[in-house]
Design an enzyme around this catalytic site. Sequence first.
Site, PDB file in Angstrom:
ATOM      1  CG  ASN A  12     -71.896  43.052 -93.240  1.00 19.06           C
ATOM      2  OD1 ASN A  12     -72.387  43.335 -92.153  1.00 19.06           O
ATOM      3  ND2 ASN A  12     -71.031  43.828 -93.861  1.00 19.06           N
ATOM      4  NE  ARG A  19     -74.736  41.915 -97.089  1.00 18.62           N
ATOM      5  CZ  ARG A  19     -73.521  41.590 -97.482  1.00 18.62           C
ATOM      6  NH1 ARG A  19     -73.074  40.360 -97.337  1.00 18.62           N
ATOM      7  NH2 ARG A  19     -72.721  42.496 -97.995  1.00 18.62           N
ATOM      8  CG  ASN A  76     -67.671  35.374 -99.453  1.00 15.30           C
ATOM      9  OD1 ASN A  76     -67.070  36.425 -99.726  1.00 15.30           O
ATOM     10  ND2 ASN A  76     -68.956  35.190 -99.725  1.00 15.30           N
ATOM     11  CB  ALA A  79     -66.847  44.388 -97.359  1.00 17.04           C
ATOM     12  CG  ASP A  89     -49.591  41.222 -96.791  1.00 19.72           C
ATOM     13  OD1 ASP A  89     -49.613  41.109 -98.037  1.00 19.72           O
ATOM     14  OD2 ASP A  89     -49.200  42.255 -96.209  1.00 19.72           O
ATOM     15  CD  GLU A 100     -61.385  36.241-103.739  1.00 21.12           C
ATOM     16  OE1 GLU A 100     -60.188  36.466-103.487  1.00 21.12           O
ATOM     17  OE2 GLU A 100     -62.074  37.001-104.446  1.00 21.12           O
ATOM     18  CG  HIS A 102     -66.676  36.751-104.150  1.00 19.30           C
ATOM     19  ND1 HIS A 102     -66.539  37.496-103.007  1.00 19.30           N
ATOM     20  CD2 HIS A 102     -65.436  36.620-104.677  1.00 19.30           C
ATOM     21  CE1 HIS A 102     -65.264  37.817-102.851  1.00 19.30           C
ATOM     22  NE2 HIS A 102     -64.567  37.294-103.851  1.00 19.30           N
ATOM     23  NE  ARG A 109     -72.928  43.231-106.284  1.00 17.78           N
ATOM     24  CZ  ARG A 109     -72.860  43.137-104.949  1.00 17.78           C
ATOM     25  NH1 ARG A 109     -72.220  42.106-104.394  1.00 17.78           N
ATOM     26  NH2 ARG A 109     -73.425  44.040-104.191  1.00 17.78           N
ATOM     27  NE  ARG A 113     -70.560  45.546-104.338  1.00 18.45           N
ATOM     28  CZ  ARG A 113     -70.705  45.668-103.004  1.00 18.45           C
ATOM     29  NH1 ARG A 113     -69.988  44.930-102.194  1.00 18.45           N
ATOM     30  NH2 ARG A 113     -71.577  46.498-102.489  1.00 18.45           N
TER      31      ARG A 113
END
Length: 146
Positions: A12, A19, A76, A79, A89, A100, A102, A109, A113
Amino acid sequence: MNKKILVIHGPNLNLLGQRETDIYGAATLAEINRRLETAARSFGLDIVIWQSNHEGEIVDKIGKSAPEGFAGILINPAAYTHTSVAIRDAVAAVKLPVVEVHLSNIHAREEFRHKSLIAPVCVGQISGFWGGSYLLGLQALKDLLI
Ligand code: DQA
């Protein structure tokens, strides 16, 4: 030779710009990618940017990254952050530093999450700076690699 970084955008994120802009910011994925490319040039890094909505494709991409000559991964997982043991893994197996990121602050949130299955096998997590999270993540990888 410049070190090569793989940027993975999960599901997404192709919809950024339209969005939930109050949560993710108004920048499109193309705009974020342009900022990443400019930053990479200034850091002396080569980057390859890739987006997928499919868990198995992301697992395959991570698995191929070391043999393909990548030195680090900025991801990122979107979901899949909260659900994917398979991506966790794959990250745990790859012998590369993984950061990582976001756009939103996932800890501020909904409760579902708050937990990332991926973060414990990453070098670290950056969350909440909209498109800037990617730039901070790239900077972190540069500092680790150079
Ligand atoms: C996200 C946060 C996730 O919870 C969500 O599912 C996303 C985007 C972020 O960048 O803020 O799709 O990873």
